[in-house]
Design an enzyme around this catalytic site. Sequence first.
Site, PDB file in Angstrom:
ATOM      1  N   GLY A 140      39.949 -53.071  93.547  1.00  0.00           N
ATOM      2  CA  GLY A 140      40.375 -53.213  94.936  1.00  0.00           C
ATOM      3  C   GLY A 140      39.879 -54.525  95.484  1.00  0.00           C
TER       4      GLY A 140
ATOM      5  N   CYS B 280      36.369 -52.124  87.670  1.00  0.00           N
ATOM      6  CA  CYS B 280      36.122 -53.222  88.597  1.00  0.00           C
ATOM      7  C   CYS B 280      35.531 -52.689  89.909  1.00  0.00           C
ATOM      8  CB  CYS B 280      37.412 -54.023  88.818  1.00  0.00           C
ATOM      9  SG  CYS B 280      37.097 -55.633  89.543  1.00  0.00           S
ATOM     10  N   TYR B 281      36.278 -52.715  91.005  1.00  0.00           N
ATOM     11  CA  TYR B 281      35.742 -52.180  92.271  1.00  0.00           C
ATOM     12  C   TYR B 281      35.262 -50.738  92.072  1.00  0.00           C
ATOM     13  CZ  TYR B 281      35.548 -50.842  97.213  1.00  0.00           C
ATOM     14  OH  TYR B 281      35.142 -50.397  98.449  1.00  0.00           O
TER      15      TYR B 281
ATOM     16  N   HIS C  21      39.204 -55.303  83.343  1.00  0.00           N
ATOM     17  CA  HIS C  21      40.428 -54.504  83.540  1.00  0.00           C
ATOM     18  C   HIS C  21      41.060 -54.119  82.194  1.00  0.00           C
ATOM     19  CE1 HIS C  21      40.796 -54.893  87.909  1.00  0.00           C
ATOM     20  NE2 HIS C  21      40.230 -56.080  87.740  1.00  0.00           N
TER      21      HIS C  21
ATOM     22  N   GLU D  27      43.366 -52.084  81.704  1.00  0.00           N
ATOM     23  CA  GLU D  27      44.798 -51.768  81.876  1.00  0.00           C
ATOM     24  C   GLU D  27      45.693 -52.994  81.724  1.00  0.00           C
ATOM     25  OE1 GLU D  27      42.486 -51.952  84.148  1.00  0.00           O
ATOM     26  OE2 GLU D  27      43.233 -52.590  86.107  1.00  0.00           O
TER      27      GLU D  27
ATOM     28  N   SER E  32      74.819 -44.067  91.904  1.00  0.00           N
ATOM     29  CA  SER E  32      75.042 -45.483  92.230  1.00  0.00           C
ATOM     30  C   SER E  32      75.544 -46.248  91.020  1.00  0.00           C
ATOM     31  CB  SER E  32      73.744 -46.113  92.724  1.00  0.00           C
ATOM     32  OG  SER E  32      72.874 -46.334  91.621  1.00  0.00           O
TER      33      SER E  32
ATOM     34  N   ASP F 170      68.628 -45.264  87.230  1.00  0.00           N
ATOM     35  CA  ASP F 170      67.931 -44.086  87.763  1.00  0.00           C
ATOM     36  C   ASP F 170      68.904 -42.961  88.130  1.00  0.00           C
ATOM     37  OD1 ASP F 170      65.854 -45.829  87.478  1.00  0.00           O
ATOM     38  OD2 ASP F 170      65.597 -46.203  89.619  1.00  0.00           O
ATOM     39  N   SER F 171      69.888 -43.302  88.949  1.00  0.00           N
ATOM     40  CA  SER F 171      70.774 -42.222  89.379  1.00  0.00           C
ATOM     41  C   SER F 171      71.646 -41.741  88.224  1.00  0.00           C
ATOM     42  CB  SER F 171      71.610 -42.631  90.587  1.00  0.00           C
ATOM     43  OG  SER F 171      72.499 -43.651  90.253  1.00  0.00           O
ATOM     44  N   SER F 172      71.947 -42.615  87.266  1.00  0.00           N
ATOM     45  CA  SER F 172      72.746 -42.179  86.118  1.00  0.00           C
ATOM     46  C   SER F 172      71.965 -41.181  85.272  1.00  0.00           C
ATOM     47  CB  SER F 172      73.124 -43.370  85.235  1.00  0.00           C
ATOM     48  OG  SER F 172      73.902 -44.273  85.965  1.00  0.00           O
TER      49      SER F 172
ATOM     50  N   LYS G  22      59.780 -46.715  85.374  1.00  0.00           N
ATOM     51  CA  LYS G  22      61.104 -47.181  84.933  1.00  0.00           C
ATOM     52  C   LYS G  22      61.312 -47.069  83.415  1.00  0.00           C
ATOM     53  CE  LYS G  22      64.833 -49.186  86.518  1.00  0.00           C
ATOM     54  NZ  LYS G  22      65.441 -48.862  87.820  1.00  0.00           N
TER      55      LYS G  22
END
Length: 514
Positions: free
Chosen positions: A55, A82-83, A169, A171, A223, A227-229, A370
């Site tokens: 952070g 970290c933080y 970090h 990640e 759309s 995602d919507s598919s 995603k």
Amino acid sequence: MNREKIIVIDFGGQYNQLVARRVRECSVYCEIYSYKTDLEQIKAMNPKGIILTGGPNSCYEDGAPSCGKELFRLGIPVLGLCYGAQLMMLTLGGRVCKAPVREYGKIEVTVDKSSRLFGGVSEKTICWMSHNDYIETIAPGFQVIARTPACPVAAAQWEERNLYAIQFHPEVLHTQEGTKMLHNFVYHVCGCTGTWKMDTFVESGIQAIRRKVGSGKVLCALSGGVDSSVAAVMLSKAVGSQLTCVFVDHGLLRKNEGDEVEEVFGPHGPYDLNFIRVNAQERFYEKLKGVEEPEKKRKIIGGEFIRVFEEEAKKIGSVDFLVQGTIYPDVVESGLGGESAVIKSHHNVGGLPDYVDFREVIEPLRDLFKDEVRRAGLELGIPEKLVFRQPFPGPGLGIRIVGEVTPEKVVMVQEADAIYREEIARAGLDKTIGQYFAALTNMRSVGVMGDERTYDYAVALRAVNTVDFMTAETAEIPFPVLTKVMNRIINEVNGINRVFYDLTSKPPGTIEFE
Ligand code: XMP
């Protein structure tokens, strides 16, 4: 569902989503919560482990985000990053202060390989550091398990209590063995078994939808994007013809996209569902007249979307459920999950306005990142061409036209974008660039074409590489390709006399150009 879960407590660090994704890559489900989340709520979630993120604050300053001592006494393993690491030390009686030497970038760290956290990790390993403060003194009970010349406590552990603190970090991919460290925490400290698998998610998702929907009617907002598919196909597999997909052509789609969507999901496509295409272009253009402010445009487009769906739902008769392709970053970015600021409103998140009379919203992808949505799409047998489609924002070209949207500008940006995409594919770059598109700036300037003076718009070409869409680097497109795109756009698209290449990374820019 009581699934094995790690929770990430977000202190506003820029990598918070990355932490969750890395954990999921270890086949363990992970969710992000704000540091303000109540301790009782955390206990009720019964996580196998807790990760505290980085952070921007100094944990010893008044009013800095914190957590109580109790968090470390739940008997649940905690990893502070970290933080989060500094906060753990400070809270438990250590000392944190401004570091004499600020560390930033790839730094060689010496680790104690006998720690469970560093099992299988090289003794000297490159890690990503980014800190102004450091842990000067560890808290009682802890032992130092990693150091650098400038950072005497690069990591510490209280093994019996399953408490771990890492200054760097893991990640971030620059930490070469970071994934291994997170894997060690999740499996060897938290005792996870790795139950988060895409095939199970898809299968149990389909079953859950079936149970929820029963014999109800479902309306899906399609759309044509990934995602919507994926959501639509999941629904069609779950409830077949109880599903109606409404595809609103808001006149802000890419060139020919409306017809392409119809080809896939329409009556001649492979899926068993009711498909309705609504040609609502004029309605959207009318509403957008004179509107320049991007957030306002988003709200108008989102609101109009909902109204069109409502009208269609009424035509269909009673509809019980509405499906939306919301994904996890939308949830977090909208301020519903973690601690990140609401950067922009995503029209597809956070419920519906009062006037919509559907019983409930179904968001089958709400838990997924995603890349996980894509994996789910492949699992569902959706063609790769569709699964790996370029991301396209819900408000479409409405937010790729800076300033007022007009039908003429839509055509300009559609044509320019089509040329750009065609040339990128021709150069064999379409698989290597994360996201690329053309946007229309609101700038007009003087040019000369033939013997004529022009006063036309400038197009901006955008191309970025990104792992998670939270940060992005500008893609290096060979100059000859850019030159060709520029020539073609200026020669073939009326109303454009200049082409810019946008060099801005995210942050400070966003990926979209609005
Ligand atoms: P930004 O511009 O926020 O974009 O850096 C990050 C990613 O999100 C996409 N994007 C959207 N997707 N609805 C969506 O479904 C939206 O309103 C929206 N706005 C941005 C963008 O294309 C990029 O992939």
